[in-house]
Design a protein around this motif. Structure first.
Motif, PDB file in Angstrom:
ATOM      1  N   ALA A   1       0.787  -1.101   0.428  1.00 17.65           N
ATOM      2  CA  ALA A   1       0.186   0.018  -0.353  1.00 17.65           C
ATOM      3  C   ALA A   1       0.910   0.924   0.270  1.00 17.65           C
ATOM      4  O   ALA A   1       0.258   2.258  -0.503  1.00 17.65           O
ATOM      5  CB  ALA A   1      -1.159   0.501   1.059  1.00 17.65           C
TER       6      ALA A   1
ATOM      7  N   THR B   1       2.385   6.510  -1.464  1.00 11.88           N
ATOM      8  CA  THR B   1       2.872   7.761  -1.859  1.00 11.88           C
ATOM      9  C   THR B   1       2.636   8.497  -2.564  1.00 11.88           C
ATOM     10  O   THR B   1       3.140   9.431  -2.549  1.00 11.88           O
ATOM     11  CB  THR B   1       4.465   7.011  -2.859  1.00 11.88           C
TER      12      THR B   1
ATOM     13  N   ALA C   1      13.610   2.302   1.862  1.00  4.70           N
ATOM     14  CA  ALA C   1      12.400   2.682   1.533  1.00  4.70           C
ATOM     15  C   ALA C   1      12.487   2.582  -0.029  1.00  4.70           C
ATOM     16  O   ALA C   1      11.308   1.349  -0.554  1.00  4.70           O
ATOM     17  CB  ALA C   1      12.320   3.813   1.574  1.00  4.70           C
TER      18      ALA C   1
ATOM     19  N   GLY D   1      10.115   0.002  -2.222  1.00  9.04           N
ATOM     20  CA  GLY D   1       9.157  -0.048  -2.877  1.00  9.04           C
ATOM     21  C   GLY D   1       9.519   1.332  -4.182  1.00  9.04           C
ATOM     22  O   GLY D   1       8.913   1.463  -4.668  1.00  9.04           O
TER      23      GLY D   1
ATOM     24  N   GLU E   1      11.079  10.209   3.873  1.00 12.82           N
ATOM     25  CA  GLU E   1      10.625   8.903   4.149  1.00 12.82           C
ATOM     26  C   GLU E   1      10.813   7.579   5.684  1.00 12.82           C
ATOM     27  O   GLU E   1      11.762   8.124   4.775  1.00 12.82           O
ATOM     28  CB  GLU E   1      10.126   8.127   2.709  1.00 12.82           C
TER      29      GLU E   1
ATOM     30  N   GLN F   1       6.434   4.083   5.974  1.00 10.07           N
ATOM     31  CA  GLN F   1       5.673   3.279   5.223  1.00 10.07           C
ATOM     32  C   GLN F   1       5.662   1.846   5.700  1.00 10.07           C
ATOM     33  O   GLN F   1       6.610   1.432   6.961  1.00 10.07           O
ATOM     34  CB  GLN F   1       7.218   3.021   3.562  1.00 10.07           C
TER      35      GLN F   1
ATOM     36  N   PHE G   1      11.581   0.488  -9.840  1.00  8.36           N
ATOM     37  CA  PHE G   1      12.499  -0.231  -8.969  1.00  8.36           C
ATOM     38  C   PHE G   1      14.041  -0.593  -9.995  1.00  8.36           C
ATOM     39  O   PHE G   1      13.694  -0.581 -11.298  1.00  8.36           O
ATOM     40  CB  PHE G   1      12.191  -1.554  -9.118  1.00  8.36           C
TER      41      PHE G   1
ATOM     42  N   HIS H   1      -4.266  -1.359  -6.332  1.00 11.80           N
ATOM     43  CA  HIS H   1      -3.409  -1.969  -5.800  1.00 11.80           C
ATOM     44  C   HIS H   1      -2.576  -1.466  -7.807  1.00 11.80           C
ATOM     45  O   HIS H   1      -3.224  -2.230  -8.688  1.00 11.80           O
ATOM     46  CB  HIS H   1      -1.878  -2.966  -5.420  1.00 11.80           C
TER      47      HIS H   1
END
Lengths: 303, 563
Positions: free
Chosen positions: A89, A94, A120, A124, A172, A204, B475, B537
């Motif tokens: 989530a 964010t 983080a 994430g 964060e 988070q 990522f 999501h």
């Protein structure tokens, strides 16, 4: 005696003002909030003002019920906590935090500081420039600091809150590091109050903890809204927000949508049309590819 | 001037008691272990450099031999060179056992040349080194005096008198030239000083004459300092060593104030400060801080070093204290005074610069970054993380994000054929894809460039706002997922990421991104899908490899998450 009564009337207003000041509430806003307070209208992107930092102390959401609850909007010189229960989530949290930052940059040309831990980033992902740009937050305004430890994150966060050259600071933190206790939270809140820079503590995978933030939001994902009546597509980002803590008034739950084009919030419609409807129908002039080409196969990772 | 430590075993030499056996350092040369350095005892008993260890053992059986360690020797010499910077910023390494110091303009700080060389000659032995030092007009003469003469100071213009009695080896000549001179009976430099030059040069090579000229000052010779000379230097020596942080801070403040005046006169500000702390035992600690814009204010400089000290914590060892501190400015930049407007905006900018400097000093300047666009359609290459300076340069107008026109420009859909970037179907709905396929027969295998370009009137509402087609967070390495999708190019139906299963409720795609062929790597075509599960999501998935053309088992990856 008469004179003292007369004075008392005067003092009463002064006292109220003082209490409001101590509590950090805008004057005239009582807890619980009275509907008599005129909510500020949605902020329109106007010509950049010369000194935005002195102009207003509140950042309205542009959503009437929510602004009313907050006494006009998010206080700029305060710490606000945005948390997500789980890592997955975290992207929603964010998004909400980035939306607030994007609102902060309207009519204010100062940069923003985003400080985050390496952990983080690993868990994430890192802020993605083109994505921020599409989202309505100019990546050129961002200064990103990636720290090794939460201690450093808090230090940079606090330094940022003291800097008048910033429009806002996003810090964060993942999980519950020991350094982020009530004292640390209180420090951040005081810095934000004195420095006049909005601080957003993005947490988070964090459970609710006592803190000194003016507001605390729990963000949960919510199916996106539609964009331009294209129901099958994934349109405007939306979140389910739980206002868990609110120093200026009552708490509540809101479903908000983010209009990235206008950089504005709106209440999400109650039922998501996209969910009540299947995807677009197949055209008649085209064979169903999936059926002719074979059955659905699951691909496993190889090597 | 030249400082010369003739014996690498100098440290042990002074500690040796007379009764201990001779100590020599050996290294393999010309297929035998030979002596490369020896202590005073060994020298007195007739051993010499270059002798084979076996021969030396035949003369003195009880000999203590240790292997040469050139790496450690070099590190030690470098440390001594650091220490020697207390005399002058121009310190050069000279061979494996010497240092060359250019003390032009520095001697008066120590009370004169004689006092300087006396100071050096007193301090080095105090640290356990056997060293010889000499001052002369030219590097060549100083070299000769330190190694072959008794004098420690050659008077100005006295190089000729110095060289007359010295052997040719004092001229820094190769061994074979010295041997050739020796064969014809030339032993001393004085024998050729007044001889005709041409025959000598013809017979022994040009280097003989060049070395002679350099020693006599007829030819210019520059030394090669180890470190670049800073534009400005301020330093302070202490009668009593200091060690307290407060004292160091006060020193920095006063040095910075001195530098600030100099910088102001030059109309410049410093982009970097370097603090050298000279510990009494010879160890030199260097700390550097960078600034994001030209800086002069002593308070700011002090603040940066305070952050640096805080981040060092216990690493800075004051030992018995520092007896000298030097603050130098290696990099300067023109600094135009900022005009402060009534709203105080310039103050805010200065504030921000100081903040960035402080953060950089505390946790490392490379950790303070900005994101700048890059010309690539591969998502991970479409942005670059640069430091603040480079970002200011890269964010010039005209460059914008993603290599695409800014949002809400209608021309976005016209694919750029050269870039390998296509928007096969914006909506991903079979309707749209079907239409596209039907319209352009050449694109039978799905590489349709664009539905929106083909059919603008079909989706008029599309033109209002662009969807968010790039994730908020990316990522660094796409994470492999197990996905189930229709072959050959259907959207995923569900996938497993980090051991959790996500059922996809909605998806948009594919957005096909071809590999950059000019990069010559093994990448395959990627089909990107924006997907959302039932709870909301939102993810960015891609399938790597075209089914049947590039691979028979395409792999799925999760590349980013949407806000």
């Amino acid at each position: 005696m008469r004179a003292s009564v007369f004075m008392a009337g005067d003092d009463f207003a002064g006292l109220r003002r003082r209490i409001a000041e101590i509590e950090g509430r805008p004057l005239g806003v009582e807890a619980p909030p009275s509907p008599a307070v005129p909510p500020q209208g949605p902020e329109r992107p106007e010509a950049p003002r010369l000194a935005p930092r002195r102009a207003e102390k509140l950042l309205p959401f542009g959503v009437e019920g929510l602004d009313c609850l907050l006494g006009g909007g998010l206080r700029r010189n305060a710490l606000h906590e945005v948390r997500a229960e789980t890592t997955r989530a975290g992207s929603a949290a964010t998004g909400f935090a980035a939306a607030i930052l994007a609102r902060l940059t309207v009519g204010d040309d100062r940069p923003l500081l985003w400080v985050m831990e390496e952990a983080a980033v690993r868990e994430g992902g890192h802020p993605h420039g083109p994505g921020l740009d599409r989202f309505g937050l100019d990546p050129g305004r961002l200064i990103v600091v990636v720290t090794r430890r939460p201690e450093e994150t808090l230090w940079v966060f606090e330094e940022g809150l003291r800097c008048a050259g910033l429009a806002g600071v996003l810090g964060e933190i993942r999980g519950h590091p020991r350094v982020l206790d009530l004292t640390a939270s209180r420090r951040l809140a005081l810095r934000a109050r004195d420095g006049g820079v909005m601080g957003i503590l993005l947490r988070q995978a964090a459970a609710a903890e006592p803190g000194a933030a003016a507001t605390r939001w729990l963000v949960e994902p919510r199916p996106a809204g539609t964009l331009d009546d294209f129901a099958a597509g994934i349109g405007r980002p939306a979140w389910r927000l739980h206002l868990e803590r609110n120093r200026a008034g009552a708490t509540g739950r809101f479903d908000l949508e983010w209009d990235h084009d206008a950089r504005s919030f709106a209440l999400a419609p109650l039922a998501t049309p996209a969910l009540s409807r299947p995807g677009a129908a197949l055209p008649a002039d085209r064979p169903d590819l999936a059926r002719t080409a074979g059955t659905v196969v699951a691909y496993r990772r190889t090597g | 001037m030249l400082g010369h430590s003739p014996s690498l075993e100098g440290r042990t030499a002074t500690q040796n008691v007379r009764e201990t056996p001779p100590l020599v350092v050996v290294a393999k040369a010309r297929s035998a272990l030979r002596l490369v350095a020896l202590d005073e005892t060994a020298r007195r008993r007739g051993l010499h450099r270059g002798q084979a260890l076996a021969d030396a053992r035949a003369i003195i059986p009880a000999i203590d031999a240790v292997d040469a360690d050139p790496t450690s020797d070099a590190a030690l010499l470098a440390a001594i060179a650091d220490w020697a910077e207390r005399y002058t910023p121009l310190v050069a390494l000279d061979g494996q056992d010497g240092l060359m110091l250019d003390i032009t303009g520095c001697a008066h700080l120590f009370g004169g040349e004689a006092e300087l060389v006396a100071d050096l000659a007193a301090r080095l032995p105090a640290q356990g080194f056997a060293a010889r030092a000499a001052i002369a007009d030219t590097p060549g003469a100083a070299w000769a005096a330190a190694r072959y003469a008794e004098t420690s100071r050659v008077a100005s213009g006295g190089a000729r008198d110095l060289l007359v009695p010295l052997p040719f080896a004092a001229l820094r000549l190769d061994d074979d030239i010295v041997a050739a001179l020796d064969r014809v009976g030339l032993k001393r430099i004085g024998q050729i000083l007044d001889a005709p030059r041409a025959p000598l040069a013809a017979r022994f090579g040009a280097s003989l004459m060049r070395r002679l000229d350099q020693a006599l000052g007829r030819e210019e010779e520059a030394i090669d300092p180890r470190r670049p000379v800073a534009a400005l230097i301020a330093e302070r020596r202490f009668a009593e060593p200091i060690g307290l942080e407060d004292d160091i801070a006060a020193t920095i403040a006063s040095l910075a104030a001195t530098l600030a005046r100099n910088l102001e006169q030059r109309g410049e500000g410093a982009r970097r400060f370097e603090l050298s702390l000279f510990r009494v035992d010879g160890v030199v600690t260097r700390l550097g801080v960078g600034t994001s814009r030209p800086v002069r204010a002593p308070k700011h400089v002090l603040g940066l070093f305070a952050e640096k000290f805080a981040s060092l914590a216990d690493e800075l060892d004051a030992g018995f204290g520092f007896d000298m501190a030097r603050l130098s400015v290696p990099v300067t930049a023109p600094d135009t005074p900022a005009q402060v407007d009534l709203a105080g905006d310039a103050v805010g900018e200065a504030d921000l610069g100081q903040l960035i400097d402080r953060i950089g000093a505390r946790i490392g300047p490379e950790r303070v970054r900005r994101i700048v666009p890059r010309d690539s359609h591969i998502p991970e290459r479409s942005e670059a993380w640069t430091d603040i300076d480079a970002a200011a340069h890269a964010l010039s107008p005209g460059r914008h994000w993603g290599g695409l026109p800014p949002p809400s420009a209608h021309s976005r859909a016209s694919g750029n054929p050269g870039s390998g970037h296509h928007y096969p179907s914006e909506s991903g709905s079979p309707l749209a894809r079907g239409r596209a396929d039907g319209r352009s027969a050449t694109n039978s295998d799905g590489e349709v460039s664009c539905v929106r370009a083909l059919d603008p009137p079909l989706f008029p509402a599309f033109m209002d706002a662009d969807p968010i087609d790039r994730p908020l967070r990316l990522f660094a390495r796409p994470e492999p997922v197990e996905a189930t999708a229709a072959v050959p190019d259907g959207p995923p139906m569900h996938f497993r990421w980090r051991r959790a299963l996500y059922r996809i409720a909605r998806s948009e795609g594919p957005e096909r991104i071809a590999p950059e062929w000019w990069r010559n790597d093994e990448d395959e075509t990627r089909d990107y899908f924006r997907v959302e599960d039932a709870t909301g999501h939102r993810f960015w998935l891609f399938r790597e490899g075209l089914y049947g053309r590039e691979t028979i088992a395409p792999r799925w990856y999760l590349h980013g998450v949407f806000g």
